[in-house]
Scaffold this active site. Structure first.
Site, PDB file in Angstrom:
ATOM      1  N   GLY A   1      49.055  10.438  19.180  1.00  0.00           N
ATOM      2  CA  GLY A   1      49.824   9.234  18.571  1.00  0.00           C
ATOM      3  C   GLY A   1      49.594   8.205  19.688  1.00  0.00           C
ATOM      4  O   GLY A   1      49.769   8.292  20.784  1.00  0.00           O
TER       5      GLY A   1
ATOM      6  N   ARG B   1      43.054  12.897  16.959  1.00  0.00           N
ATOM      7  CA  ARG B   1      43.637  14.610  17.030  1.00  0.00           C
ATOM      8  C   ARG B   1      42.248  15.186  16.844  1.00  0.00           C
ATOM      9  O   ARG B   1      41.563  15.062  16.001  1.00  0.00           O
ATOM     10  CB  ARG B   1      44.770  14.799  16.450  1.00  0.00           C
TER      11      ARG B   1
ATOM     12  N   ASP C   1      52.393  15.831  24.758  1.00  0.00           N
ATOM     13  CA  ASP C   1      52.156  17.137  25.550  1.00  0.00           C
ATOM     14  C   ASP C   1      50.859  18.087  25.066  1.00  0.00           C
ATOM     15  O   ASP C   1      50.378  18.432  25.641  1.00  0.00           O
ATOM     16  CB  ASP C   1      53.551  17.802  25.519  1.00  0.00           C
TER      17      ASP C   1
ATOM     18  N   THR D   1      53.856   8.452  24.579  1.00  0.00           N
ATOM     19  CA  THR D   1      54.673   8.861  23.184  1.00  0.00           C
ATOM     20  C   THR D   1      55.740   7.971  22.810  1.00  0.00           C
ATOM     21  O   THR D   1      56.570   7.840  23.690  1.00  0.00           O
ATOM     22  CB  THR D   1      54.817  10.247  22.963  1.00  0.00           C
TER      23      THR D   1
ATOM     24  N   ASP E   1      58.068   9.097  21.214  1.00  0.00           N
ATOM     25  CA  ASP E   1      59.425   9.774  20.844  1.00  0.00           C
ATOM     26  C   ASP E   1      59.908  10.134  22.367  1.00  0.00           C
ATOM     27  O   ASP E   1      61.141  10.532  22.283  1.00  0.00           O
ATOM     28  CB  ASP E   1      58.625  11.214  20.626  1.00  0.00           C
TER      29      ASP E   1
ATOM     30  N   ASP F   1      59.600  12.392  24.596  1.00  0.00           N
ATOM     31  CA  ASP F   1      60.062  13.746  24.456  1.00  0.00           C
ATOM     32  C   ASP F   1      59.508  14.808  25.561  1.00  0.00           C
ATOM     33  O   ASP F   1      59.243  15.823  25.219  1.00  0.00           O
ATOM     34  CB  ASP F   1      60.147  14.541  23.005  1.00  0.00           C
TER      35      ASP F   1
ATOM     36  N   ARG G   1      60.018  12.943  16.054  1.00  0.00           N
ATOM     37  CA  ARG G   1      59.666  14.233  15.802  1.00  0.00           C
ATOM     38  C   ARG G   1      60.934  15.236  15.817  1.00  0.00           C
ATOM     39  O   ARG G   1      61.979  15.161  15.444  1.00  0.00           O
ATOM     40  CB  ARG G   1      58.455  14.552  16.543  1.00  0.00           C
TER      41      ARG G   1
HETATM   42  P1  ATP Z   1      51.933  12.742  20.180  1.00  0.00           P
HETATM   43  O1  ATP Z   1      53.263  13.222  21.051  1.00  0.00           O
HETATM   44  O2  ATP Z   1      51.935  11.272  20.039  1.00  0.00           O
HETATM   45  O3  ATP Z   1      51.798  13.523  18.932  1.00  0.00           O
HETATM   46  P2  ATP Z   1      50.157  14.591  21.546  1.00  0.00           P
HETATM   47  O4  ATP Z   1      49.130  14.300  22.809  1.00  0.00           O
HETATM   48  O5  ATP Z   1      51.128  15.508  21.781  1.00  0.00           O
HETATM   49  O6  ATP Z   1      50.693  13.126  21.135  1.00  0.00           O
HETATM   50  P3  ATP Z   1      48.586  16.311  19.615  1.00  0.00           P
HETATM   51  O7  ATP Z   1      47.907  15.936  18.560  1.00  0.00           O
HETATM   52  O8  ATP Z   1      49.559  17.371  19.917  1.00  0.00           O
HETATM   53  O9  ATP Z   1      49.061  15.207  20.433  1.00  0.00           O
HETATM   54  O10 ATP Z   1      47.695  16.571  20.778  1.00  0.00           O
HETATM   55  C1  ATP Z   1      46.224  15.668  20.841  1.00  0.00           C
HETATM   56  C2  ATP Z   1      45.095  16.489  21.004  1.00  0.00           C
HETATM   57  O11 ATP Z   1      45.046  17.521  22.417  1.00  0.00           O
HETATM   58  C3  ATP Z   1      44.691  17.615  20.009  1.00  0.00           C
HETATM   59  O12 ATP Z   1      44.292  16.940  18.754  1.00  0.00           O
HETATM   60  C4  ATP Z   1      43.881  18.571  20.583  1.00  0.00           C
HETATM   61  O13 ATP Z   1      42.412  17.852  20.452  1.00  0.00           O
HETATM   62  C5  ATP Z   1      44.037  18.421  22.145  1.00  0.00           C
HETATM   63  N1  ATP Z   1      45.178  19.648  22.455  1.00  0.00           N
HETATM   64  C6  ATP Z   1      46.338  20.164  22.102  1.00  0.00           C
HETATM   65  N2  ATP Z   1      46.782  21.413  22.331  1.00  0.00           N
HETATM   66  C7  ATP Z   1      45.528  21.901  22.685  1.00  0.00           C
HETATM   67  C8  ATP Z   1      44.965  23.148  23.343  1.00  0.00           C
HETATM   68  N3  ATP Z   1      46.096  24.189  23.407  1.00  0.00           N
HETATM   69  N4  ATP Z   1      43.873  23.537  23.829  1.00  0.00           N
HETATM   70  C9  ATP Z   1      43.096  22.424  23.768  1.00  0.00           C
HETATM   71  N5  ATP Z   1      43.279  21.096  23.385  1.00  0.00           N
HETATM   72  C10 ATP Z   1      44.456  20.754  22.810  1.00  0.00           C
END
Ligand code: ATP
Length: 320
Positions: free
Chosen positions: A11, A72, A103, A126, A128, A130, A172
């Site tokens: 995000g 994503r 994360d 982020t 959040d 979190d 979230r």
């Molecule tokens: P936000 O907290 O704003 O949602 P985020 O970084 O947690 O941000 P996610 O959509 O959970 O957002 O993760 C971003 C991208 O990281 C995913 O779309 C994916 O490409 C990659 N990713 C997440 N988990 C894994 C994993 N276990 N292995 C490989 N890539 C991953």
């Protein structure tokens, strides 16, 4: 280390641009080159990346969103997708990677490091707030201020009409935005996912407030605690009060980043470059007790960051 890459992922969060700027300028200051990766891991896989110079990050510190765009990426969660990304690591001569995101993005970085041994460092971005291990994430302060701004406006109309307002905010599965914005905005009740609530108690408090002459009530609901619409409906049913619901949604994520977000993003972006320059990997940069730190990526996973329940109690006391 001669050449590093930087991306924003997951995000978007206001202040990410200040972090990108800090990574680029700090690295160039120390004689390194920087490759900017567009659209997170999708751009990494597709080779959507370009060399960044000092001018490429001019005039972005005050802009919300992220100039590198974000995404994503389903494909990056597969070994095949990551293999394609690694082809671009070789093609562009990338020796270290800074990932600005949440994360999930850090999980991707960790997996990639395990498979291809590329040094990686995460910068928490982020709204959040979190991410375990750091008191602060980029974008949180702007989001809280956006919510407070909305509460101020809602308060005007709530007072005029003597209404009860339910405001649903993001976060979230965490209540950090709800808690801080609720306290700052003088909300009567703050519902967070970390603390169970009883709708009857909420209604009793509302009715007590009306009896002692309160002109309006504002209830902040974290999206992870309940649906604002359902809470509004129940309050209406149980009290008969004219109850309006506002779901702030993505408004919270937009807009000009606050000075705090810009400063923190600059410190964290700079720290991330230092981590790579010092030969460390698998780290996250963060803030603890006002100090910028780097800690192990593994500390982020499988934990939940504690909410300050004393602050929640205080908010309850002050809105008695
Ligand atoms: P936000 O907290 O704003 O949602 P985020 O970084 O947690 O941000 P996610 O959509 O959970 O957002 O993760 C971003 C991208 O990281 C995913 O779309 C994916 O490409 C990659 N990713 C997440 N988990 C894994 C994993 N276990 N292995 C490989 N890539 C991953």
């Amino acid at each position: 280390m001669q050449r590093i890459a930087v991306m924003t992922s997951g995000g978007d969060a206001p202040g990410m641009n200040a972090a990108v700027r800090a990574v680029v300028r700090k690295a160039i200051y120390h004689g390194m080159e920087v490759i900017g990766i567009n659209r997170g891991y999708n751009g990494f896989i597709e080779g959507d990346m370009w060399p960044m110079n000092l001018g490429s990050v001019a005039d972005i510190i005050h802009r919300g969103g992220t100039v590198l765009h974000t995404a994503r990426s389903k494909e990056f969660t597969t070994p095949e997708g990551r293999a394609k990304a690694y082809e671009n690591v070789e093609r562009f001569g990338i020796q270290g990677l800074v990932v600005i995101g949440g994360d999930g993005s850090f999980k991707g970085a960790k997996v990639f490091h395990e498979e291809y041994n590329l040094p990686v460092v995460g910068v928490p971005g982020t709204i959040d707030n979190d991410i375990p291990g750091t008191d602060y994430t980029i974008g949180f302060d702007t989001a809280v201020n956006n919510v407070v701004d909305a509460i101020n406006k809602i308060r005007d109309t709530a007072t005029s009409h003597e209404r009860t307002f339910v405001v649903e905010v993001m976060g979230r599965n965490a209540g950090f935005i709800a808690l801080k914005a609720g306290l700052a905005g003088g909300a009567e009740t703050i519902l967070v996912p970390e603390v169970p609530f009883d709708i009857n108690n909420i209604c009793n408090k509302l009715m007590r407030g009306v009896k002692r002459g309160k002109l309006h009530s504002i209830i902040i609901v974290a999206e992870g605690a309940a649906s604002g619409l359902e809470i509004g409906q129940k309050i209406k049913e149980l009290t008969g009060f004219d109850t309006k619901v506002t779901i702030l949604g993505h408004l919270q994520r937009g807009g000009i980043p606050t000075a705090t977000d810009r400063v923190m993003a600059s410190l964290l972006g700079s720290k991330a470059v230092e981590v790579l320059m010092n030969g460390h990997t698998n780290k996250v940069v963060g803030v603890r007790n006002s100090e910028t730190i780097a800690y192990d990526l593994d500390e982020v996973f499988g934990k939940k960051k504690d909410l300050d329940t004393e602050m929640l109690e205080l908010a309850n006391i002050l809105s008695i």
